[in-house]
Scaffold this motif. Structure first.
Motif, PDB file in Angstrom:
ATOM      1  N   VAL A   1      19.392  20.209  25.603  1.00 52.42           N
ATOM      2  CA  VAL A   1      18.642  20.643  24.420  1.00 52.42           C
ATOM      3  C   VAL A   1      19.109  19.794  23.246  1.00 52.42           C
ATOM      4  O   VAL A   1      20.215  19.242  23.275  1.00 52.42           O
ATOM      5  CB  VAL A   1      18.858  22.143  24.112  1.00 52.42           C
ATOM      6  CG1 VAL A   1      18.372  23.007  25.265  1.00 52.42           C
ATOM      7  CG2 VAL A   1      20.322  22.432  23.804  1.00 52.42           C
ATOM      8  N   PRO A   2      18.313  19.676  22.198  1.00 52.17           N
ATOM      9  CA  PRO A   2      18.757  18.900  21.035  1.00 52.17           C
ATOM     10  C   PRO A   2      20.019  19.511  20.418  1.00 52.17           C
ATOM     11  O   PRO A   2      20.201  20.732  20.421  1.00 52.17           O
ATOM     12  CB  PRO A   2      17.568  18.995  20.068  1.00 52.17           C
ATOM     13  CG  PRO A   2      16.393  19.312  20.937  1.00 52.17           C
ATOM     14  CD  PRO A   2      16.924  20.159  22.055  1.00 52.17           C
ATOM     15  N   GLU A   3      20.866  18.659  19.892  1.00 52.66           N
ATOM     16  CA  GLU A   3      22.116  19.105  19.262  1.00 52.66           C
ATOM     17  C   GLU A   3      21.865  20.196  18.231  1.00 52.66           C
ATOM     18  O   GLU A   3      22.602  21.193  18.179  1.00 52.66           O
ATOM     19  CB  GLU A   3      22.803  17.901  18.600  1.00 52.66           C
ATOM     20  CG  GLU A   3      23.939  18.234  17.652  1.00 52.66           C
ATOM     21  CD  GLU A   3      25.212  18.729  18.329  1.00 52.66           C
ATOM     22  OE1 GLU A   3      25.982  19.464  17.668  1.00 52.66           O
ATOM     23  OE2 GLU A   3      25.422  18.376  19.504  1.00 52.66           O
ATOM     24  N   GLU A   4      20.828  20.064  17.432  1.00 57.54           N
ATOM     25  CA  GLU A   4      20.577  21.033  16.362  1.00 57.54           C
ATOM     26  C   GLU A   4      20.168  22.406  16.899  1.00 57.54           C
ATOM     27  O   GLU A   4      20.203  23.395  16.156  1.00 57.54           O
ATOM     28  CB  GLU A   4      19.513  20.525  15.398  1.00 57.54           C
ATOM     29  CG  GLU A   4      18.173  20.181  16.024  1.00 57.54           C
ATOM     30  CD  GLU A   4      18.065  18.739  16.481  1.00 57.54           C
ATOM     31  OE1 GLU A   4      16.926  18.256  16.625  1.00 57.54           O
ATOM     32  OE2 GLU A   4      19.127  18.098  16.706  1.00 57.54           O
ATOM     33  N   ASP A   5      19.810  22.493  18.177  1.00 57.56           N
ATOM     34  CA  ASP A   5      19.416  23.775  18.760  1.00 57.56           C
ATOM     35  C   ASP A   5      20.583  24.505  19.438  1.00 57.56           C
ATOM     36  O   ASP A   5      20.401  25.608  19.958  1.00 57.56           O
ATOM     37  CB  ASP A   5      18.295  23.580  19.782  1.00 57.56           C
ATOM     38  CG  ASP A   5      16.981  23.163  19.134  1.00 57.56           C
ATOM     39  OD1 ASP A   5      16.858  23.315  17.902  1.00 57.56           O
ATOM     40  OD2 ASP A   5      16.092  22.678  19.859  1.00 57.56           O
TER      41      ASP A   5
ATOM     42  N   ALA B   1      23.616  26.827  19.744  1.00 51.12           N
ATOM     43  CA  ALA B   1      24.165  27.955  18.978  1.00 51.12           C
ATOM     44  C   ALA B   1      25.657  27.743  18.751  1.00 51.12           C
ATOM     45  O   ALA B   1      26.387  27.342  19.663  1.00 51.12           O
ATOM     46  CB  ALA B   1      23.920  29.259  19.727  1.00 51.12           C
TER      47      ALA B   1
END
Length: 415
Positions: free
Chosen positions: A386-390, A392
């Motif tokens: 998943v993208p780093e910004e997603d 948690a």
């Protein structure tokens, strides 16, 4: 008339610290903070200021110097209370600190740690097999199946903690370091953690082995002046937390950094840099601990032009110091595994400095170096799923990492 800066309020729910750190560093190396519950404190963020603070002779670790706690103004369910009150090396000064550190230091010398290398390599290989088996459609949670069990098993074997306790100990220690936890949960987690480790100690007392807990119990029983029961349990609490949470975050953050900077991974594969360089740069660039509680000036202390009043709880801002442009240059925010060491040979302060330098630093470095090399050898195409910004984040401003790390393993090379 110049006004004092607005105190920083670290988010109890955690989150990535780096944007706030950059903003705070731009206004100074030391900043006031407001901790959960409205407790006023300070944070030392600049590399050079933090280095001075960590070794200052008039800065204490013993919570009797914490003014608000001494005066009874800190509630029992305060989420940071354990950091202040647990009995052990991290809350002791002077002779008490030297006594407690001396009881465990022989287990963590570079020579003794190097003797653990074959076991770390064996565990790593086993866990990589498990990581591959855990994958669904090629995706697995690397943090859960690899980065966590490796350091947990190593520290547990050193301490003589049976495997049945591993998962619960991680769950409880995660609650202990959480900063947004409800008071009742904090009290319950601390109480259960002490109970579990008391059960571990009782088991080792009945069946002593070649482990550190058995050695600590022998020291307690032979000479109560060397180690009391409360200090025994406190030492186990500290070693379980520090012995796996830091390395867990270090491995997790290094994998994220390499997946987000494939050019740096190529430098390691091309022998331009080493896996040890990856570990050191990760410690600097994305420290496994962001704000570590607490130290207390025993008198009003002028640090870099900011006065920290005596008795103030102070956070050590490791993640901020690691990206301090004043120390690491204008490109301090860039992940660079070929970054030269500072002239004073202190590349980062992420494992502490001075008398309280992390006793387990050689072990953390060994585990992380072996883990990363074997992981990317086994799965050369490994990447984030998943993208780093997603991703948690962990629910704490003390620890600095993500809660899960789903990765796409890719194809293993032929044997």
């Amino acid at each position: 008339m110049e006004t004092s800066p607005e105190p920083h309020r670290p988010d109890p729910a955690g989150g990535c610290p780096h944007a706030d750190n950059a903003r705070l560093l731009a206004r100074g190396a030391v900043t006031p903070v407001v901790l959960p519950g409205g407790v006023e404190g300070m944070a030392v963020l600049g590399h050079d200021a933090l280095r001075e603070f960590l070794q200052h002779p008039e800065v204490a670790k013993d919570a009797r110097h914490f003014t608000e706690l001494r005066e009874g103004r800190i509630p029992a369910g305060w989420p940071l209370l354990t950091f202040a009150t647990v009995r052990g090396m991290t809350t002791a000064d002077g002779e008490d600190h030297r006594r407690l550190r001396g009881l465990v230091s022989r287990a963590f010398t570079p020579r003794r740690v190097e003797e653990l290398r074959p076991r770390v390599e064996e565990l790593t290989a086993t866990l990589l097999d498990g990581l591959e088996r855990a994958a669904v459609d090629g995706v697995a949670d690397l943090r859960r199946h690899f980065a966590l069990p490796l350091p947990m098993r190593v520290i547990s074997e050193l301490l003589g903690v049976d495997e049945e306790f591993h998962l619960r100990l991680h769950q409880l220690t995660s609650q202990v370091v959480a900063t947004g936890i409800e008071p009742a949960q904090a009290v319950a987690a601390n109480r259960e953690l002490v109970a579990v480790l008391a059960a571990v100690a009782a088991s080792r007392a009945e069946r002593p082995g070649d482990d550190l807990t058995s050695a600590l119990i022998a020291a307690r029983d032979e000479d109560g002046d060397r180690l009391g029961q409360e200090e025994l349990i406190g030492t186990l609490v500290l070693m379980i937390i520090a012995g796996h949470e830091t390395t867990l975050n270090l491995i997790t953050n290094a994998v994220r950094a390499l997946c987000g900077h494939r050019d740096q991974l190529d430098l390691v594969r091309g022998s331009v840099a080493s896996w040890a360089d990856v570990v050191e740069e990760t410690l600097r660039w994305d420290a496994p601990v962001s704000y570590f509680p607490f130290r207390y000036p025993v008198r009003d202390l002028d640090l870099g032009g900011t006065v920290i009043p005596a008795g103030t709880p102070v956070l050590a801002g490791y993640s901020a110091a690691g990206r301090d442009p004043a120390a690491h240059g204008p490109d301090a925010g860039r992940f660079d595994v070929t970054r030269p060491a500072r002239p004073d040979a202190v590349r980062s302060l992420s494992l502490g400095h001075g008398a309280h330098y992390c006793l387990g630093a050689p072990l953390a470095r060994l585990e992380a170096t072996v883990a990363l090399e074997r992981l990317f050898d086994r799965f050369p195409d490994l990447d984030l799923a998943v993208p780093e910004e997603d991703l948690a984040r962990e629910a704490s401003f003390v620890g600095n990492s993500v809660h899960t790390l789903p990765v796409r393993l890719g194809t293993s090379p032929p044997v």
